[in-house]
Design an enzyme around this catalytic site. Structure first.
Site, PDB file in Angstrom:
ATOM      1  CG  ASP A 247      -1.776  -1.128   1.175  1.00  0.00           C
ATOM      2  OD1 ASP A 247      -2.293  -1.540   0.035  1.00  0.00           O
ATOM      3  OD2 ASP A 247      -2.327  -1.495   2.261  1.00  0.00           O
ATOM      4  NE  ARG A 248       0.202   8.138  -2.563  1.00  0.00           N
ATOM      5  CZ  ARG A 248      -0.367   9.147  -1.948  1.00  0.00           C
ATOM      6  NH1 ARG A 248      -1.587   9.306  -1.467  1.00  0.00           N
ATOM      7  NH2 ARG A 248       0.173  10.528  -2.268  1.00  0.00           N
TER       8      ARG A 248
END
Length: 193
Positions: A45-46
């Protein structure tokens, strides 16, 4: 011979080479990796940091990323609160999420690890303690670790993927990568155990 890169993905970087469709430019893998022909084996995930594997062999990529092979992924997780044995045991047994029960996980408390500073730093609240957990899972649902800790009342503040199978991010600075020597037969390694 397969190529494999171990990349220490910084916070805020997308696990892809382009950011199509976004009205604002976001940081992607192309800002850090100039090696041609490699693609992420899975996602991170970012808002998560740490190990992201990239390779140029589709079969190896699938074996790393496919949950059927149950390749262990270990995370160092800073949570809000002071986990008690009851919450830890719930995580160990598996937690019911909207998409079903998770597989059992290996969970242990740990001292604060000696990690690189995060940019931006996490929010600190003087009235609420935080703690560190080492969590190993063998599946890869979307935002799984964050959803698991939230399900037992321990919101995740910082999440660092430390290892995938036998590969670890130790010694690799954020935004940098190491290329392993030609894999050849090594490509059977960690996931065939």
């Amino acid at each position: 011979m397969a190529r494999l890169l171990l990349f220490n993905k910084p916070f805020g970087v997308l696990s892809q080479f382009t950011d199509r469709g976004s009205p604002t430019a976001r940081s992607t893998l192309s800002d850090f990796i100039t090696v041609e022909g490699v693609y992420p084996a899975g996602r991170l995930d970012r808002d998560s940091e740490g190990l992201l594997l990239l390779c140029d062999d589709g079969r190896l990529q699938a074996r790393i990323a496919d949950p059927r092979f149950k390749l262990p992924k270990t995370y160092l997780v800073q949570v809000e609160g002071d986990p008690q044995e009851l919450e830890l045991e719930r995580l160990r047994q598996g937690v019911r999420l909207k998409d079903g029960m998770t597989l059992p996980a290996d969970i242990s408390r740990m001292d604060e690890p000696d990690l690189w500073p995060r940019d931006p730093p996490i929010r600190q609240r003087k009235s609420i303690p935080d703690s560190w957990l080492k969590i190993t899972i063998r599946e890869g649902r979307n935002r799984q670790v964050r959803r698991m800790t939230a399900a037992v009342g321990l919101p995740t503040l910082r999440l660092v993927r430390w290892s995938i199978g036998g590969w670890a991010v130790a010694g690799i600075a954020p935004g940098h990568f190491e290329e392993l020597p030609s894999l050849g037969e090594m490509s059977r390694g960690p996931y065939d155990r």
